[in-house]
Design a protein around this motif. Structure first.
Motif, short mmCIF file in Angstrom:
data_model
loop_
_atom_site.label_atom_id
_atom_site.label_comp_id
_atom_site.label_asym_id
_atom_site.label_seq_id
_atom_site.Cartn_x
_atom_site.Cartn_y
_atom_site.Cartn_z
N SER A 43 53.28 37.22 40.99
CA SER A 43 54.46 37.10 40.13
C SER A 43 55.71 37.55 40.86
O SER A 43 56.75 36.88 40.80
CB SER A 43 54.25 37.93 38.87
OG SER A 43 55.42 37.98 38.12
N VAL A 44 55.64 38.65 41.56
CA VAL A 44 56.80 39.17 42.29
C VAL A 44 57.20 38.21 43.40
O VAL A 44 58.39 37.89 43.57
CB VAL A 44 56.50 40.57 42.86
CG1 VAL A 44 57.58 41.01 43.84
CG2 VAL A 44 56.36 41.58 41.73
N ILE A 45 56.24 37.71 44.14
CA ILE A 45 56.53 36.80 45.25
C ILE A 45 57.10 35.48 44.75
O ILE A 45 58.10 34.97 45.27
CB ILE A 45 55.28 36.57 46.11
CG1 ILE A 45 54.93 37.85 46.86
CG2 ILE A 45 55.48 35.41 47.08
CD1 ILE A 45 53.60 37.81 47.56
N LEU A 46 56.49 34.90 43.71
CA LEU A 46 56.95 33.61 43.22
C LEU A 46 58.32 33.71 42.56
O LEU A 46 59.15 32.80 42.70
CB LEU A 46 55.93 33.03 42.24
CG LEU A 46 54.62 32.59 42.87
CD1 LEU A 46 53.65 32.13 41.79
CD2 LEU A 46 54.85 31.49 43.88
N GLU A 47 58.60 34.76 41.84
CA GLU A 47 59.92 34.92 41.23
C GLU A 47 60.99 35.08 42.29
O GLU A 47 62.10 34.59 42.13
CB GLU A 47 59.94 36.13 40.29
CG GLU A 47 59.42 35.84 38.93
CD GLU A 47 60.26 34.82 38.17
OE1 GLU A 47 61.50 34.87 38.23
OE2 GLU A 47 59.65 33.96 37.52
N GLY A 48 60.66 35.75 43.37
CA GLY A 48 61.66 35.96 44.42
C GLY A 48 61.94 34.72 45.23
O GLY A 48 63.08 34.46 45.62
N GLY B 222 34.93 46.65 37.07
CA GLY B 222 36.19 47.38 37.05
C GLY B 222 37.01 47.11 38.29
O GLY B 222 38.24 46.93 38.21
N MET B 223 36.36 47.09 39.44
CA MET B 223 37.08 46.79 40.69
C MET B 223 37.60 45.35 40.69
O MET B 223 38.71 45.09 41.16
CB MET B 223 36.16 47.03 41.89
CG MET B 223 35.86 48.50 42.14
SD MET B 223 37.33 49.45 42.53
CE MET B 223 37.74 48.76 44.12
N ALA B 224 36.80 44.42 40.18
CA ALA B 224 37.23 43.02 40.12
C ALA B 224 38.42 42.87 39.18
O ALA B 224 39.37 42.13 39.48
CB ALA B 224 36.08 42.14 39.66
N LEU B 225 38.38 43.57 38.06
CA LEU B 225 39.49 43.52 37.11
C LEU B 225 40.76 44.11 37.71
O LEU B 225 41.84 43.54 37.59
CB LEU B 225 39.10 44.27 35.84
CG LEU B 225 40.07 44.17 34.68
CD1 LEU B 225 40.20 42.73 34.21
CD2 LEU B 225 39.59 45.05 33.54
N ALA B 226 40.63 45.24 38.38
CA ALA B 226 41.78 45.87 39.03
C ALA B 226 42.35 44.96 40.12
O ALA B 226 43.58 44.84 40.25
CB ALA B 226 41.39 47.22 39.60
N THR B 227 41.50 44.33 40.89
CA THR B 227 41.95 43.43 41.94
C THR B 227 42.68 42.23 41.35
O THR B 227 43.72 41.81 41.88
CB THR B 227 40.75 42.95 42.79
OG1 THR B 227 40.10 44.09 43.33
CG2 THR B 227 41.18 42.02 43.90
N ALA C 201 47.69 39.33 40.48
CA ALA C 201 48.57 38.64 39.54
C ALA C 201 49.98 39.22 39.60
O ALA C 201 50.97 38.47 39.60
CB ALA C 201 48.01 38.75 38.13
N ILE C 202 50.09 40.52 39.66
CA ILE C 202 51.41 41.15 39.75
C ILE C 202 52.08 40.80 41.08
O ILE C 202 53.27 40.48 41.13
CB ILE C 202 51.30 42.67 39.56
CG1 ILE C 202 50.89 42.98 38.12
CG2 ILE C 202 52.60 43.37 39.91
CD1 ILE C 202 50.55 44.44 37.87
N GLY C 203 51.33 40.84 42.16
CA GLY C 203 51.88 40.49 43.47
C GLY C 203 52.34 39.04 43.52
O GLY C 203 53.42 38.74 44.04
#
Length: 55
Positions: free
Chosen positions: A19-24, A5-10, A15-17
């Motif tokens: 995505s935000v950095i690469l799009e910006g 569960g911790m690995a999945l959350a990480t 992935a979200i981080g």
């Protein structure tokens, strides 16, 4: 199960981080990315103006 569960959350947070950095930072068009200040891009040289259908 707790470690999975911790690995999945990480993985989701990373992935979200990423995505935000690469799009910006990398979300620019080729016209914006590769055009130097001395380059003059006219309308016929842009991707939007070209007709790739062959007609």
């Amino acid at each position: 199960m707790k470690a999975f569960g911790m690995a999945l959350a990480t993985a989701v947070v990373l992935a979200i981080g990423a995505s935000v950095i690469l799009e910006g930072t990398l979300g620019r068009t080729a016209d914006e990315t590769f055009a130097a200040p001395s380059v003059r891009l006219s309308e016929e040289n842009t991707v939007q103006h070209r007709n790739f259908t062959g007609h």
